[in-house]
Design an enzyme around this catalytic site. Sequence first.
Site, short mmCIF file in Angstrom:
data_model
loop_
_atom_site.label_atom_id
_atom_site.label_comp_id
_atom_site.label_asym_id
_atom_site.label_seq_id
_atom_site.Cartn_x
_atom_site.Cartn_y
_atom_site.Cartn_z
CG HIS A 1 43.64 43.70 45.71
ND1 HIS A 1 43.78 43.71 44.34
CD2 HIS A 1 42.39 44.16 45.97
CE1 HIS A 1 42.67 44.16 43.80
NE2 HIS A 1 41.81 44.44 44.75
CD GLU A 27 44.06 45.81 41.21
OE1 GLU A 27 42.99 45.99 40.61
OE2 GLU A 27 44.52 46.62 42.04
CG ASN A 84 41.29 48.64 47.01
OD1 ASN A 84 42.14 49.49 47.20
ND2 ASN A 84 41.50 47.58 46.24
CE LYS A 88 40.67 47.89 42.54
NZ LYS A 88 40.48 47.02 41.36
CD GLU A 114 40.83 40.49 45.55
OE1 GLU A 114 40.42 41.64 45.40
OE2 GLU A 114 42.03 40.18 45.48
CB SER A 141 32.22 44.11 39.52
OG SER A 141 33.42 44.28 38.79
N GLY A 174 37.23 44.98 38.12
CA GLY A 174 37.45 46.00 37.11
C GLY A 174 36.95 45.64 35.73
#
Length: 245
Positions: free
Chosen positions: A90, A92, A9, A11, A162, A207, A168
């Site tokens: 996701h 985010e 990904n 991003k 996740e 991560s 991150g």
Amino acid sequence: MRRKLIAANWKMNGSRTANAAWLASFDGSRAPCDVVVCAPFVYLPQVLAGLRAAEAGAQNLSAEAPGAHTGEVAGEMLLDLGVRWVIVGHSERRMLYGESSQVVAAKAARALALGLRPIVCVGETLAEREAGRTLEVIGAQLEAVLARCAPAQLLAGALAYEPVWAIGTGRTASPVQAQEVHAAIRAQVAHADAAAASQLRLLYGGSMKPANAAELLAQPDVDGGLIGGASLQAAEFAAICGAAG
């Protein structure tokens, strides 16, 4: 035996120059697993043209059919390019753009109806984990998806756990923590369809990097990874793919 799946990904990262170097360096034929590279919409044609022994994925899609939805991208458009995978829900998208579990479920259903292969994401925040609500939160997120998508349909894609607190941040769920959640996800799917649950690929997405990939991927219910930051370097991503062997 479930074949491992490693998905990159990128991003909101990349440039034509950087992407070209990545694509020249990475050869999916060397990976002992299935590989998907999920790039920003504008770079998908470049990725589709440059990938070797890997498939391209998008990072999002609209739950709507083509029409008056300025700024959105329809699943039909992704298929028209040759894209076959798409990330759905996701963290985010959930946290920064307000996508509810119902919206995520609608996007997953839309993807499956079109023949796209969704990687459907679920996960808890740090506050939710510290409150002991991890399985409750993830269970509710997953239940919304299962209300719209049959487990047998989800076999076309994957589910990804996740933990938001590990994305991150450099923090990673321990192999034991990851396995606990993955096992709970598989058990919840099994309530609806035990046969499908046994085949469904569950990815870890917090991560994962070369240093911890092998131990995470060795867990019985961890069938791959959804790789964020570590996927931006082709060598790191290739090392994670290698750990899936």
